[in-house]
Write a protein that holds these residues in place. Structure first.
Motif, PDB file in Angstrom:
ATOM      1  N   HIS A  16       0.809  -1.222   0.000  1.00  0.00           N
ATOM      2  CA  HIS A  16       0.000   0.000   0.000  1.00  0.00           C
ATOM      3  C   HIS A  16       0.841   1.270   0.000  1.00  0.00           C
ATOM      4  N   TRP A  25      -5.010   2.736   4.061  1.00  0.00           N
ATOM      5  CA  TRP A  25      -4.471   1.584   4.784  1.00  0.00           C
ATOM      6  C   TRP A  25      -3.964   1.996   6.163  1.00  0.00           C
ATOM      7  N   GLN A  33      -6.006  -3.989  10.468  1.00  0.00           N
ATOM      8  CA  GLN A  33      -5.322  -4.399   9.242  1.00  0.00           C
ATOM      9  C   GLN A  33      -5.203  -5.914   9.181  1.00  0.00           C
ATOM     10  N   CYS A  82      -4.267  -7.827  -0.458  1.00  0.00           N
ATOM     11  CA  CYS A  82      -4.033  -6.441  -0.032  1.00  0.00           C
ATOM     12  C   CYS A  82      -5.158  -5.526  -0.495  1.00  0.00           C
ATOM     13  N   LEU A  86      -9.061  -3.594   1.799  1.00  0.00           N
ATOM     14  CA  LEU A  86      -9.545  -2.216   1.877  1.00  0.00           C
ATOM     15  C   LEU A  86     -11.065  -2.124   1.855  1.00  0.00           C
TER      16      LEU A  86
END
Length: 123
Positions: A16, A25, A33, A82, A86
């Motif tokens: 990120h 992030w 996270q 990843c 989000l």
């Protein structure tokens, strides 16, 4: 599902921080996270039949897999993890899964694309 994600927090941070998603992030706590990465990994495990064979018969994740004689978790899977981390409405149970569709390898939520995806189907 498994409590391990396809990427570590460091891998996700590196991913990120090299992209425009860094601020979003970083707005999550390290615990959030990690939870998001686990939920993203859960979702990845549910979306496709994958090539190759699981590394072993007792693993709870779809990856790593034995592909062409090598045990791998492809970088595309790590990148997807990843990106999916989000999403605000992603969870292990995917209550809004019907609102998410895959068009040409890009995940779209209803209303994000006004063009008909049938044009992408090339026989």
């Amino acid at each position: 599902m498994n409590n391990e994600a396809y990427v570590t927090l460091k891998e996700a941070d590196d991913y990120h921080h090299a992209r425009q998603t860094a601020d979003v992030w970083d707005s999550f706590s390290p615990m959030q996270q990690k939870q998001r990465l686990v939920s993203a990994s859960d979702w990845i495990d549910r979306i496709h039949e994958y090539i190759g064979q699981p590394e072993n018969t007792t693993q709870t994740r779809a990856f790593p897999r034995v592909i062409d004689g090598m045990v791998v978790t492809p970088s595309a899977i790590k990148q997807a993890c990843c990106e999916l981390a989000l999403l605000d409405d992603i969870s292990g149970s995917l209550p809004n899964a019907a609102k998410i569709k895959n068009v040409g390898g890009v995940l779209l939520q209803d209303g994000e694309c006004s063009r008909d995806d049938k044009a992408l189907n090339m026989a």
